[in-house]
Design a protein around this motif. Structure first.
Motif, PDB file in Angstrom:
ATOM      1  N   UNK A   1      20.866  -4.086 -15.121  1.00 61.11           N
ATOM      2  CA  UNK A   1      19.597  -4.067 -15.850  1.00 61.11           C
ATOM      3  C   UNK A   1      19.824  -3.997 -17.358  1.00 61.11           C
ATOM      4  N   UNK A   2      20.823  -3.158 -17.762  1.00 56.34           N
ATOM      5  CA  UNK A   2      21.103  -3.040 -19.191  1.00 56.34           C
ATOM      6  C   UNK A   2      21.559  -4.373 -19.759  1.00 56.34           C
ATOM      7  N   UNK A   3      22.398  -5.101 -19.008  1.00 54.92           N
ATOM      8  CA  UNK A   3      22.885  -6.398 -19.476  1.00 54.92           C
ATOM      9  C   UNK A   3      21.735  -7.391 -19.571  1.00 54.92           C
ATOM     10  N   UNK A   4      20.860  -7.379 -18.568  1.00 55.45           N
ATOM     11  CA  UNK A   4      19.709  -8.289 -18.579  1.00 55.45           C
ATOM     12  C   UNK A   4      18.786  -7.988 -19.759  1.00 55.45           C
ATOM     13  N   UNK A   5      18.524  -6.713 -20.024  1.00 59.10           N
ATOM     14  CA  UNK A   5      17.652  -6.334 -21.124  1.00 59.10           C
ATOM     15  C   UNK A   5      18.249  -6.741 -22.467  1.00 59.10           C
ATOM     16  N   UNK A   6      19.545  -6.513 -22.639  1.00 57.57           N
ATOM     17  CA  UNK A   6      20.199  -6.896 -23.895  1.00 57.57           C
ATOM     18  C   UNK A   6      20.142  -8.402 -24.090  1.00 57.57           C
ATOM     19  N   UNK A   7      20.316  -9.147 -22.997  1.00 59.15           N
ATOM     20  CA  UNK A   7      20.271 -10.605 -23.095  1.00 59.15           C
ATOM     21  C   UNK A   7      18.857 -11.082 -23.414  1.00 59.15           C
ATOM     22  N   UNK A   8      17.856 -10.410 -22.852  1.00 62.97           N
ATOM     23  CA  UNK A   8      16.468 -10.790 -23.131  1.00 62.97           C
ATOM     24  C   UNK A   8      16.138 -10.559 -24.603  1.00 62.97           C
ATOM     25  N   UNK A   9      16.618  -9.451 -25.179  1.00 57.02           N
ATOM     26  CA  UNK A   9      16.391  -9.190 -26.600  1.00 57.02           C
ATOM     27  C   UNK A   9      17.067 -10.243 -27.462  1.00 57.02           C
ATOM     28  N   UNK A  10      18.290 -10.616 -27.070  1.00 55.18           N
ATOM     29  CA  UNK A  10      19.004 -11.664 -27.800  1.00 55.18           C
ATOM     30  C   UNK A  10      18.245 -12.983 -27.709  1.00 55.18           C
ATOM     31  N   UNK A  11      17.702 -13.256 -26.534  1.00 51.88           N
ATOM     32  CA  UNK A  11      16.946 -14.491 -26.320  1.00 51.88           C
ATOM     33  C   UNK A  11      15.688 -14.508 -27.183  1.00 51.88           C
ATOM     34  N   UNK A  12      14.986 -13.391 -27.269  1.00 46.40           N
ATOM     35  CA  UNK A  12      13.801 -13.297 -28.116  1.00 46.40           C
ATOM     36  C   UNK A  12      14.153 -13.541 -29.574  1.00 46.40           C
ATOM     37  N   UNK A  13      15.269 -12.978 -30.002  1.00 48.77           N
ATOM     38  CA  UNK A  13      15.702 -13.160 -31.387  1.00 48.77           C
ATOM     39  C   UNK A  13      15.970 -14.626 -31.687  1.00 48.77           C
ATOM     40  N   UNK A  14      16.599 -15.318 -30.766  1.00 50.49           N
ATOM     41  CA  UNK A  14      16.927 -16.726 -30.964  1.00 50.49           C
ATOM     42  C   UNK A  14      15.671 -17.591 -30.999  1.00 50.49           C
ATOM     43  N   UNK A  15      14.630 -17.199 -30.260  1.00 48.46           N
ATOM     44  CA  UNK A  15      13.433 -18.024 -30.154  1.00 48.46           C
ATOM     45  C   UNK A  15      12.347 -17.634 -31.147  1.00 48.46           C
ATOM     46  N   UNK A  16      12.581 -16.593 -31.943  1.00 43.30           N
ATOM     47  CA  UNK A  16      11.527 -16.066 -32.806  1.00 43.30           C
ATOM     48  C   UNK A  16      11.106 -17.032 -33.909  1.00 43.30           C
ATOM     49  N   UNK A  17      11.937 -18.055 -34.201  1.00 43.47           N
ATOM     50  CA  UNK A  17      11.570 -19.024 -35.239  1.00 43.47           C
ATOM     51  C   UNK A  17      10.488 -19.989 -34.778  1.00 43.47           C
ATOM     52  N   UNK A  18      10.237 -20.047 -33.471  1.00 49.08           N
ATOM     53  CA  UNK A  18       9.236 -20.977 -32.949  1.00 49.08           C
ATOM     54  C   UNK A  18       9.785 -22.347 -32.639  1.00 49.08           C
ATOM     55  N   UNK A  19      11.088 -22.560 -32.858  1.00 55.04           N
ATOM     56  CA  UNK A  19      11.690 -23.862 -32.576  1.00 55.04           C
ATOM     57  C   UNK A  19      11.859 -24.055 -31.072  1.00 55.04           C
ATOM     58  N   UNK A  20      11.954 -25.317 -30.657  1.00 48.21           N
ATOM     59  CA  UNK A  20      12.215 -25.638 -29.259  1.00 48.21           C
ATOM     60  C   UNK A  20      13.721 -25.651 -29.023  1.00 48.21           C
ATOM     61  N   UNK A  21      14.177 -24.831 -28.072  1.00 52.49           N
ATOM     62  CA  UNK A  21      15.609 -24.720 -27.772  1.00 52.49           C
ATOM     63  C   UNK A  21      15.836 -25.096 -26.320  1.00 52.49           C
ATOM     64  N   UNK A  22      16.816 -25.976 -26.079  1.00 61.21           N
ATOM     65  CA  UNK A  22      17.067 -26.390 -24.699  1.00 61.21           C
ATOM     66  C   UNK A  22      17.947 -25.368 -23.982  1.00 61.21           C
ATOM     67  N   UNK A  23      17.878 -25.408 -22.651  1.00 59.58           N
ATOM     68  CA  UNK A  23      18.552 -24.394 -21.842  1.00 59.58           C
ATOM     69  C   UNK A  23      20.068 -24.462 -21.993  1.00 59.58           C
ATOM     70  N   UNK A  24      20.617 -25.671 -22.221  1.00 58.02           N
ATOM     71  CA  UNK A  24      22.070 -25.786 -22.375  1.00 58.02           C
ATOM     72  C   UNK A  24      22.538 -25.046 -23.625  1.00 58.02           C
ATOM     73  N   UNK A  25      21.799 -25.206 -24.722  1.00 53.05           N
ATOM     74  CA  UNK A  25      22.163 -24.526 -25.954  1.00 53.05           C
ATOM     75  C   UNK A  25      22.028 -23.018 -25.803  1.00 53.05           C
ATOM     76  N   UNK A  26      20.938 -22.574 -25.170  1.00 50.36           N
ATOM     77  CA  UNK A  26      20.739 -21.145 -24.966  1.00 50.36           C
ATOM     78  C   UNK A  26      21.826 -20.559 -24.084  1.00 50.36           C
TER      79      UNK A  26
END
Length: 325
Positions: A1-26
């Motif tokens: 759960x801790x790993x999943x939560x940390x990854x979700x926070x990282x994912x939010x940070x990467x997407x916060x600009x509003x740009x479209x990011x493909x799953x391969x890059x993520x």
């Protein structure tokens, strides 16, 4: 759960600009499989974040803007960028220094302890240097008024100080604001003169909004940035240095305009020559600034500047190994 939560926070940070990011890059940035990225996106949706799938060429995921503002999420690199940027931002708006400090304090308040420690490691003091040739800060309201017209693509009515004694009424299409050499400019199309202008914001007083839309035009010089850099008639004035002088350089005015320091004035003489007026802390220092253009010079004024060039020539001639002219 801790790993999943940390990854979700990282994912939010990467997407916060509003740009479209493909799953391969993520997946590559997170170091997981694309299937894991898809599961993490579902986790974000369950938490209330509006993650929008974008199909087709260049598709992927995008954090949709909405009425609810998600919490800001920063990673370590972003924290460092914010801390350094707020502490070293040039003072180009009146009162911005205090605002910078308050913004940094606000961001620090909501940081987790580890990120706060990371941010504090980048505590710096920015000290202006004489070579920055700064301009006086301008009022934030001017930037708000003009920025609103640029954002809405509405015609702007304004009074503009063309010279020390001439105030003119203008109607322009405001396309973009540019900060260059610590000076604010508006790249606009003058509807009355039917020409592009680089206008100094500190000389402009915006009138009430017109709400009149205007279409896009092809910007001159390829971009607004290049237009400002190469425009010699952009409303500049000589900075208040103790020593001021001018020369006629064998340099085209658009080139002189690009490389002249802030607080200099360029005037066109011919297509290949320009009069450059600027100042410095000493006559020798001013002579050195003109020499950096590596061009023939004529009409050197005033006498003190001519004497400074003679002094430079004499001193350089006494250097060991210097050939006699």
């Amino acid at each position: 759960m801790a790993t999943t939560s940390a990854r979700a926070l990282k994912l939010l940070s990467m997407m916060s600009s509003g740009a479209t990011l493909n799953s391969a890059l993520l997946a590559e940035r997170l170091g997981v499989a694309e299937r894991t990225v898809r599961r993490d996106m579902e986790t974000l949706r369950d938490l209330g974040y509006e993650v929008e799938p974008i199909k087709g060429l260049g598709g992927g995921y995008r954090l949709r803007g909405g009425s609810r503002l998600p919490p800001m999420v920063f990673d370590e690199d972003q924290v460092v960028a914010i801390a350094v940027a707020l502490q070293t931002a040039p003072t180009v708006l009146a009162g911005i220094s205090e605002s910078n400090n308050r913004a940094l304090d606000t961001v620090r308040q909501v940081m987790p302890e580890q990120l706060r420690i990371e941010s504090d490691a980048f505590t710096v003091t920015s000290v202006p240097n004489y070579w920055e040739f700064p301009a006086a800060p301008i009022g934030a309201q001017v930037v708000r008024d003009v920025g609103a017209a640029v954002r809405r693509r509405h015609v702007l009515r304004a009074d503009y100080l063309e010279s020390a004694t001439e105030m003119v009424r203008m109607r322009v299409e405001p396309h973009q604001m540019i900060v260059w050499a610590a000076r604010w400019y508006l790249v606009a199309f003058d509807l009355d003169a039917q020409e592009w202008r680089a206008l100094r914001l500190d000389r402009l007083h915006a009138k009430d909004p017109t709400y009149v839309p205007f279409p896009d035009r092809e910007l001159p010089a390829g971009s607004a940035e290049e237009f400002v850099k190469h425009t010699f008639d952009r409303g500049d004035s000589v900075a208040g240095w103790p020593c001021q002088g001018s020369v006629v350089l064998a340099v085209p005015p658009e080139i002189a305009a690009e490389f002249a320091p802030g607080g200099a004035v360029v005037q066109k003489v011919t297509a290949g020559t320009s009069r450059l007026t600027m100042g410095a802390w000493s006559w020798i220092g001013l002579a050195g600034l003109f020499i950096t253009f590596a061009a023939d010079m004529t009409e050197i004024e005033p006498l003190e500047l001519r004497q400074a060039f003679a002094t430079v020539r004499s001193r350089l001639g006494r250097l060991p190994g210097t050939p006699t002219p």
